[in-house]
Design a protein around this motif. Structure first.
Motif, PDB file in Angstrom:
ATOM      1  N   MET A  51      -3.764  50.662   0.895  1.00  0.00           N
ATOM      2  CA  MET A  51      -3.517  51.299  -0.393  1.00  0.00           C
ATOM      3  C   MET A  51      -2.875  50.275  -1.325  1.00  0.00           C
ATOM      4  N   ILE A  52      -2.964  50.577  -2.619  1.00  0.00           N
ATOM      5  CA  ILE A  52      -2.217  49.799  -3.600  1.00  0.00           C
ATOM      6  C   ILE A  52      -1.106  50.709  -4.131  1.00  0.00           C
ATOM      7  N   ALA A  53       0.114  50.185  -4.138  1.00  0.00           N
ATOM      8  CA  ALA A  53       1.225  50.922  -4.739  1.00  0.00           C
ATOM      9  C   ALA A  53       1.545  50.288  -6.087  1.00  0.00           C
ATOM     10  N   VAL A  54       1.805  51.143  -7.067  1.00  0.00           N
ATOM     11  CA  VAL A  54       2.228  50.680  -8.385  1.00  0.00           C
ATOM     12  C   VAL A  54       3.574  51.336  -8.690  1.00  0.00           C
ATOM     13  N   ASN A  55       4.573  50.502  -8.921  1.00  0.00           N
ATOM     14  CA  ASN A  55       5.933  50.991  -9.191  1.00  0.00           C
ATOM     15  C   ASN A  55       6.409  51.980  -8.126  1.00  0.00           C
ATOM     16  N   ASN A  56       6.221  51.582  -6.862  1.00  0.00           N
ATOM     17  CA  ASN A  56       6.721  52.337  -5.706  1.00  0.00           C
ATOM     18  C   ASN A  56       6.034  53.670  -5.468  1.00  0.00           C
ATOM     19  N   GLU A  57       4.812  53.836  -6.035  1.00  0.00           N
ATOM     20  CA  GLU A  57       4.045  55.063  -5.776  1.00  0.00           C
ATOM     21  C   GLU A  57       2.634  54.654  -5.362  1.00  0.00           C
ATOM     22  N   TYR A  58       2.059  55.385  -4.387  1.00  0.00           N
ATOM     23  CA  TYR A  58       0.657  55.163  -4.059  1.00  0.00           C
ATOM     24  C   TYR A  58      -0.177  55.429  -5.311  1.00  0.00           C
ATOM     25  N   ALA A  59      -1.094  54.501  -5.632  1.00  0.00           N
ATOM     26  CA  ALA A  59      -1.838  54.615  -6.886  1.00  0.00           C
ATOM     27  C   ALA A  59      -3.285  55.011  -6.628  1.00  0.00           C
ATOM     28  N   ALA A  60      -3.814  55.899  -7.474  1.00  0.00           N
ATOM     29  CA  ALA A  60      -5.227  56.271  -7.403  1.00  0.00           C
ATOM     30  C   ALA A  60      -6.075  55.084  -7.860  1.00  0.00           C
ATOM     31  N   THR A  61      -7.339  55.055  -7.420  1.00  0.00           N
ATOM     32  CA  THR A  61      -8.184  53.885  -7.725  1.00  0.00           C
ATOM     33  C   THR A  61      -8.443  53.738  -9.226  1.00  0.00           C
ATOM     34  N   ASP A  62      -8.358  54.835  -9.985  1.00  0.00           N
ATOM     35  CA  ASP A  62      -8.610  54.717 -11.431  1.00  0.00           C
ATOM     36  C   ASP A  62      -7.332  54.489 -12.251  1.00  0.00           C
ATOM     37  N   SER A  63      -6.206  54.315 -11.586  1.00  0.00           N
ATOM     38  CA  SER A  63      -4.954  54.029 -12.312  1.00  0.00           C
ATOM     39  C   SER A  63      -5.035  52.660 -12.980  1.00  0.00           C
ATOM     40  N   LEU A  64      -4.422  52.556 -14.149  1.00  0.00           N
ATOM     41  CA  LEU A  64      -4.377  51.281 -14.862  1.00  0.00           C
ATOM     42  C   LEU A  64      -3.133  50.498 -14.452  1.00  0.00           C
ATOM     43  N   ILE A  65      -3.288  49.176 -14.425  1.00  0.00           N
ATOM     44  CA  ILE A  65      -2.169  48.308 -14.064  1.00  0.00           C
ATOM     45  C   ILE A  65      -1.718  47.541 -15.296  1.00  0.00           C
ATOM     46  N   ASN A  66      -0.414  47.534 -15.533  1.00  0.00           N
ATOM     47  CA  ASN A  66       0.159  46.765 -16.630  1.00  0.00           C
ATOM     48  C   ASN A  66       0.882  45.544 -16.084  1.00  0.00           C
ATOM     49  N   GLU A  67       1.040  44.554 -16.960  1.00  0.00           N
ATOM     50  CA  GLU A  67       1.580  43.272 -16.519  1.00  0.00           C
ATOM     51  C   GLU A  67       2.968  43.397 -15.892  1.00  0.00           C
ATOM     52  N   GLN A  68       3.775  44.320 -16.381  1.00  0.00           N
ATOM     53  CA  GLN A  68       5.156  44.404 -15.883  1.00  0.00           C
ATOM     54  C   GLN A  68       5.288  45.328 -14.665  1.00  0.00           C
ATOM     55  N   ASP A  69       4.170  45.914 -14.218  1.00  0.00           N
ATOM     56  CA  ASP A  69       4.240  46.826 -13.067  1.00  0.00           C
ATOM     57  C   ASP A  69       4.576  46.072 -11.777  1.00  0.00           C
ATOM     58  N   GLU A  70       5.259  46.774 -10.873  1.00  0.00           N
ATOM     59  CA  GLU A  70       5.469  46.229  -9.531  1.00  0.00           C
ATOM     60  C   GLU A  70       4.306  46.715  -8.664  1.00  0.00           C
ATOM     61  N   VAL A  71       3.472  45.767  -8.249  1.00  0.00           N
ATOM     62  CA  VAL A  71       2.252  46.095  -7.508  1.00  0.00           C
ATOM     63  C   VAL A  71       2.406  45.612  -6.069  1.00  0.00           C
ATOM     64  N   ALA A  72       1.933  46.413  -5.111  1.00  0.00           N
ATOM     65  CA  ALA A  72       2.059  46.021  -3.701  1.00  0.00           C
ATOM     66  C   ALA A  72       0.832  46.433  -2.908  1.00  0.00           C
ATOM     67  N   ILE A  73       0.487  45.604  -1.929  1.00  0.00           N
ATOM     68  CA  ILE A  73      -0.574  45.954  -0.968  1.00  0.00           C
ATOM     69  C   ILE A  73       0.088  46.660   0.204  1.00  0.00           C
ATOM     70  N   ILE A  74      -0.399  47.873   0.503  1.00  0.00           N
ATOM     71  CA  ILE A  74       0.176  48.682   1.583  1.00  0.00           C
ATOM     72  C   ILE A  74      -0.867  48.821   2.695  1.00  0.00           C
ATOM     73  N   PRO A  75      -0.812  47.990   3.723  1.00  0.00           N
ATOM     74  CA  PRO A  75      -1.740  48.164   4.851  1.00  0.00           C
ATOM     75  C   PRO A  75      -1.368  49.425   5.638  1.00  0.00           C
ATOM     76  N   PRO A  76      -2.176  49.833   6.632  1.00  0.00           N
ATOM     77  CA  PRO A  76      -1.870  51.066   7.371  1.00  0.00           C
ATOM     78  C   PRO A  76      -0.420  51.058   7.876  1.00  0.00           C
ATOM     79  N   VAL A  77       0.316  52.129   7.568  1.00  0.00           N
ATOM     80  CA  VAL A  77       1.736  52.171   7.931  1.00  0.00           C
ATOM     81  C   VAL A  77       1.882  52.544   9.407  1.00  0.00           C
ATOM     82  N   SER A  78       2.990  52.136   9.999  1.00  0.00           N
ATOM     83  CA  SER A  78       3.181  52.373  11.440  1.00  0.00           C
ATOM     84  C   SER A  78       4.666  52.479  11.780  1.00  0.00           C
ATOM     85  N   GLY A  79       5.413  53.148  10.896  1.00  0.00           N
ATOM     86  CA  GLY A  79       6.843  53.328  11.157  1.00  0.00           C
ATOM     87  C   GLY A  79       7.087  54.405  12.198  1.00  0.00           C
ATOM     88  N   GLY A  80       8.347  54.647  12.464  1.00  0.00           N
ATOM     89  CA  GLY A  80       8.733  55.697  13.407  1.00  0.00           C
ATOM     90  C   GLY A  80       8.811  55.177  14.832  1.00  0.00           C
TER      91      GLY A  80
END
Lengths: 80, 138
Positions: A51-80
């Protein structure tokens, strides 16, 4: 615009560090960013999913990205 | 009370239970997730946990909001460890209190099941002969 992209877990190993950057046109969507990342890092496309997270939220594929956004690549999670 | 912590230090399980207890609570349900010695028959040397901390806290917060909407709970304590853990170490503690046990059991189960699906925390299993990020590949 240049976007800084945080990477975690296996994504950190795929991009070769805790972050990477991408030069993208303004009004880029999450889907466009994913395509760009998969061109640059084909191993991303081989993950079970990611998934792609934008500003600490999972982002839909049609979400727009702005230059100042915090963007992250979220591979499959495996906590717990 | 809701208390959420992502920490690189050992989790104090008793402190979590103490925080969850109250005179009104007839039951405290506690889930303790620990490091297992083997995965698919392979001996585990250690686990390495990594978190996207601000987003992990925010996603755990969402879980607690959903829990409080669904069950009549008193306190929810969720502490998750990061860093290098050995076999037997505590990776996560979830303590949930309620007046009666059904709500505490059900909410605690919901919390750990949802955490495993949505919270951006990752674990790498290190074996004697290699290592693997859990769930990364199909």
């Amino acid at each position: 615009m240049t976007i800084n992209i945080l990477a975690f877990g296996i994504a950190k190993e795929i991009v070769g560090g805790a972050s990477t950057s991408a030069d993208l046109p303004s009004h880029t969507t999450v889907a466009q960013l994913r395509r760009r990342l998969e061109e640059q890092y084909p191993q991303l496309g081989k993950l079970a999913s990611y998934m792609i997270a934008v500003n600490n939220e999972y982002a839909a594929t049609d979400s727009l990205i702005n230059e100042q956004d915090e963007v992250a690549i979220i591979p499959p999670v495996s906590g717990g | 009370m809701v208390d959420i912590l992502i920490t690189g230090k050992p989790i104090d399980t008793q402190a979590c239970i103490n925080m969850a207890s109250s005179p009104q609570s007839g039951g405290i349900d506690v889930f303790i997730g620990t490091v297992r010695a083997t995965t698919k028959g392979k001996e585990v040397v250690r686990l390495e946990f990594e978190a996207y901390r601000p987003m992990a806290v925010s996603e755990i917060k969402k879980i607690t909001v959903q829990m409080l909407q669904r069950w009549p709970l008193h306190h929810i304590i969720i502490h998750h460890r990061t860093g290098i853990l050995k076999v037997g170490d505590v990776a996560v503690v979830i303590a949930v209190s309620a007046a009666h046990r059904d709500a505490a059991f059900d909410a605690c189960r919901y919390a750990i099941d949802t955490l495993k699906q949505t919270v951006p925390i990752w674990k790498k299993e290190v074996f004697l002969d290699g290592e693997e990020w859990v769930a990364a590949h199909p």
